[in-house]
Design a protein around this motif. Structure first.
Motif, short mmCIF file in Angstrom:
data_model
loop_
_atom_site.label_atom_id
_atom_site.label_comp_id
_atom_site.label_asym_id
_atom_site.label_seq_id
_atom_site.Cartn_x
_atom_site.Cartn_y
_atom_site.Cartn_z
N SER A 142 62.16 24.23 23.09
CA SER A 142 62.13 23.56 24.38
C SER A 142 62.40 24.54 25.52
O SER A 142 62.91 25.64 25.31
N ARG A 168 54.85 20.08 27.68
CA ARG A 168 55.55 20.06 26.38
C ARG A 168 54.83 20.96 25.37
O ARG A 168 55.44 21.79 24.69
N LEU A 180 60.03 15.63 27.04
CA LEU A 180 59.09 16.73 26.91
C LEU A 180 59.76 17.98 26.35
O LEU A 180 59.11 19.00 26.18
N GLY A 181 61.05 17.90 26.10
CA GLY A 181 61.76 19.07 25.59
C GLY A 181 62.25 19.98 26.69
O GLY A 181 62.53 21.15 26.45
#
Length: 168
Positions: free
Chosen positions: A27, A17, A58-59
């Motif tokens: 992201s 991330r 975590l995107g």
């Protein structure tokens, strides 16, 4: 899991991330391409989205169009019939673009190496940045492979204060 316990995230996941934000400024967008797999690796990739791994926290987002993707995640032996479509998918991705080969079949053709219908792995068709071994690889190994791939990108330059003269 019992009430009152908390799940500790995978250390590589937290680093992923942070690195994605540092190097992309947003992201990570992933396009999955099945190039003739038995679906074992695909199940492990699907496990990345379950509540235990939950890569979306975590995107990391899986996208439907290669035009929105930063990274191409390829599984399977790369069949002759899919090679042209794989190249077109890769070429449709914006720069910088990354390719991760997931599983033994994507790396070398696995047990199907040398067959008439296959191409002995993804690297025979696309420029692969990271290989994630296993048959199938565990979700933690795939997360680690994504981390290594993102680490290959140059960090995004942060803009300083605007001085005027820039056209918008």
């Amino acid at each position: 899991m019992t009430a009152g316990t908390t799940q500790t995230p995978v250390p590589a996941a937290d680093r992923l991330r942070t690195e994605a934000l540092r190097r992309l400024g947003r992201s990570l967008h992933v396009r999955h391409l099945d190039a003739g797999s038995c679906n074992g690796c695909d199940w492990e990739i699907a496990a990345l989205l379950n509540p235990y791994h939950d890569v979306q926290r975590l995107g990391i987002d899986f996208v439907a169009s290669p035009r929105h993707a930063d990274l191409l995640l390829v599984t399977g032996i790369m069949t002759r019939n899919l090679a042209e479509a794989a190249v077109r998918t890769y070429e449709a991705m914006p720069e910088p673009r990354l390719v991760v080969a997931v599983g033994a079949c994507a790396i070398s053709g696995g047990v199907f190496a040398g067959t008439y219908a296959g191409r002995d792995g993804v690297a025979s068709t696309l420029p692969v940045d990271v290989f994630v071994p296993g048959c199938p690889p565990r979700p933690e190994a795939i997360i680690e492979g994504l981390l290594v791939a993102v680490g290959r990108l140059e960090p995004r330059r942060t803009a300083g204060p605007r001085t005027g003269g820039d056209a918008m």
